[in-house]
Design a protein around this motif. Structure first.
Motif, PDB file in Angstrom:
ATOM      1  N   GLY A 145       0.151   8.054   0.261  1.00  0.00           N
ATOM      2  CA  GLY A 145       0.610   8.203   1.632  1.00  0.00           C
ATOM      3  C   GLY A 145      -0.322   9.025   2.496  1.00  0.00           C
ATOM      4  N   VAL A 146      -0.307   8.698   3.772  1.00  0.00           N
ATOM      5  CA  VAL A 146      -1.168   9.365   4.749  1.00  0.00           C
ATOM      6  C   VAL A 146      -0.852  10.859   4.820  1.00  0.00           C
ATOM      7  N   ALA A 147       0.426  11.229   4.775  1.00  0.00           N
ATOM      8  CA  ALA A 147       0.793  12.642   4.883  1.00  0.00           C
ATOM      9  C   ALA A 147       0.182  13.468   3.754  1.00  0.00           C
ATOM     10  N   ALA A 148       0.259  12.967   2.531  1.00  0.00           N
ATOM     11  CA  ALA A 148      -0.291  13.694   1.381  1.00  0.00           C
ATOM     12  C   ALA A 148      -1.817  13.732   1.431  1.00  0.00           C
ATOM     13  N   ILE A 149      -2.427  12.637   1.852  1.00  0.00           N
ATOM     14  CA  ILE A 149      -3.892  12.605   1.970  1.00  0.00           C
ATOM     15  C   ILE A 149      -4.328  13.578   3.053  1.00  0.00           C
ATOM     16  N   ALA A 150      -3.620  13.586   4.185  1.00  0.00           N
ATOM     17  CA  ALA A 150      -3.940  14.494   5.297  1.00  0.00           C
ATOM     18  C   ALA A 150      -3.857  15.949   4.851  1.00  0.00           C
ATOM     19  N   SER A 196      -4.980  16.112  10.536  1.00  0.00           N
ATOM     20  CA  SER A 196      -3.665  15.672  10.984  1.00  0.00           C
ATOM     21  C   SER A 196      -3.360  14.300  10.389  1.00  0.00           C
ATOM     22  N   GLU A 197      -2.084  13.960  10.363  1.00  0.00           N
ATOM     23  CA  GLU A 197      -1.698  12.642   9.849  1.00  0.00           C
ATOM     24  C   GLU A 197      -2.293  11.537  10.707  1.00  0.00           C
ATOM     25  N   ALA A 198      -2.295  11.723  12.026  1.00  0.00           N
ATOM     26  CA  ALA A 198      -2.837  10.692  12.922  1.00  0.00           C
ATOM     27  C   ALA A 198      -4.327  10.480  12.669  1.00  0.00           C
ATOM     28  N   ALA A 199      -5.078  11.568  12.564  1.00  0.00           N
ATOM     29  CA  ALA A 199      -6.522  11.459  12.320  1.00  0.00           C
ATOM     30  C   ALA A 199      -6.782  10.810  10.964  1.00  0.00           C
ATOM     31  N   THR A 200      -6.002  11.197   9.965  1.00  0.00           N
ATOM     32  CA  THR A 200      -6.166  10.638   8.630  1.00  0.00           C
ATOM     33  C   THR A 200      -5.838   9.157   8.615  1.00  0.00           C
ATOM     34  N   TYR A 201      -4.772   8.767   9.307  1.00  0.00           N
ATOM     35  CA  TYR A 201      -4.408   7.353   9.384  1.00  0.00           C
ATOM     36  C   TYR A 201      -5.568   6.541   9.970  1.00  0.00           C
ATOM     37  N   HIS A 202      -6.149   7.028  11.045  1.00  0.00           N
ATOM     38  CA  HIS A 202      -7.245   6.293  11.682  1.00  0.00           C
ATOM     39  C   HIS A 202      -8.470   6.218  10.773  1.00  0.00           C
ATOM     40  N   LEU A 253     -12.528   6.552   4.661  1.00  0.00           N
ATOM     41  CA  LEU A 253     -12.154   7.339   3.489  1.00  0.00           C
ATOM     42  C   LEU A 253     -12.052   6.421   2.270  1.00  0.00           C
ATOM     43  N   PRO A 254     -12.286   6.960   1.073  1.00  0.00           N
ATOM     44  CA  PRO A 254     -12.200   6.147  -0.145  1.00  0.00           C
ATOM     45  C   PRO A 254     -10.742   5.941  -0.570  1.00  0.00           C
ATOM     46  N   VAL A 255     -10.046   5.083   0.174  1.00  0.00           N
ATOM     47  CA  VAL A 255      -8.632   4.803  -0.083  1.00  0.00           C
ATOM     48  C   VAL A 255      -8.422   3.302  -0.206  1.00  0.00           C
ATOM     49  N   LYS A 256      -7.267   2.943  -0.739  1.00  0.00           N
ATOM     50  CA  LYS A 256      -6.868   1.530  -0.789  1.00  0.00           C
ATOM     51  C   LYS A 256      -5.514   1.428  -0.126  1.00  0.00           C
ATOM     52  N   GLN A 257      -5.259   0.285   0.469  1.00  0.00           N
ATOM     53  CA  GLN A 257      -3.952   0.054   1.062  1.00  0.00           C
ATOM     54  C   GLN A 257      -3.141  -0.796   0.099  1.00  0.00           C
ATOM     55  N   ILE A 258      -1.978  -0.275  -0.271  1.00  0.00           N
ATOM     56  CA  ILE A 258      -1.041  -0.968  -1.148  1.00  0.00           C
ATOM     57  C   ILE A 258       0.205  -1.220  -0.313  1.00  0.00           C
ATOM     58  N   GLY A 259       0.409  -2.453   0.084  1.00  0.00           N
ATOM     59  CA  GLY A 259       1.516  -2.746   1.002  1.00  0.00           C
ATOM     60  C   GLY A 259       1.246  -2.059   2.325  1.00  0.00           C
ATOM     61  N   THR A 260       2.162  -1.189   2.721  1.00  0.00           N
ATOM     62  CA  THR A 260       1.992  -0.466   3.990  1.00  0.00           C
ATOM     63  C   THR A 260       1.517   0.963   3.777  1.00  0.00           C
ATOM     64  N   ARG A 261       1.270   1.353   2.514  1.00  0.00           N
ATOM     65  CA  ARG A 261       0.863   2.730   2.221  1.00  0.00           C
ATOM     66  C   ARG A 261      -0.591   2.786   1.786  1.00  0.00           C
ATOM     67  N   TYR A 262      -1.199   3.927   2.071  1.00  0.00           N
ATOM     68  CA  TYR A 262      -2.553   4.189   1.599  1.00  0.00           C
ATOM     69  C   TYR A 262      -2.462   5.065   0.358  1.00  0.00           C
ATOM     70  N   VAL A 263      -3.392   4.855  -0.556  1.00  0.00           N
ATOM     71  CA  VAL A 263      -3.443   5.638  -1.786  1.00  0.00           C
ATOM     72  C   VAL A 263      -4.900   5.977  -2.087  1.00  0.00           C
TER      73      VAL A 263
END
Length: 62
Positions: free
Chosen positions: A13-18, A24-30, A37-47
């Motif tokens: 999730g964006v909150a935990a990554i942030a 901030s969550e908004a900056a991290t989401y973008h 960022l080295p993340v993957k999207q699983i459904g609607t969540r980032y991991v």
């Protein structure tokens, strides 16, 4: 037959990554959505894998 069990240290999730990266969550989401960022999207969540995320920032700080 040999079986190796590996535990993944995932940040979900964006909150935990942030929280982990101190943004901030908004900056991290973008950053996630733009592929910065080295993340993957699983459904609607980032991991992210904690070690890869940490290495990413250590690499760019050097």
């Amino acid at each position: 037959m040999t079986t190796t069990t590996e535990t993944l240290d995932l940040v979900w999730g964006v909150a935990a990554i942030a929280k982990m990266i101190g943004r901030s969550e908004a900056a991290t989401y973008h950053m996630c959505a733009k592929g910065e960022l080295p993340v993957k999207q699983i459904g609607t969540r980032y991991v992210a894998e904690r070690g890869k995320l940490r290495a990413f920032f250590m690499e760019t700080a050097a």
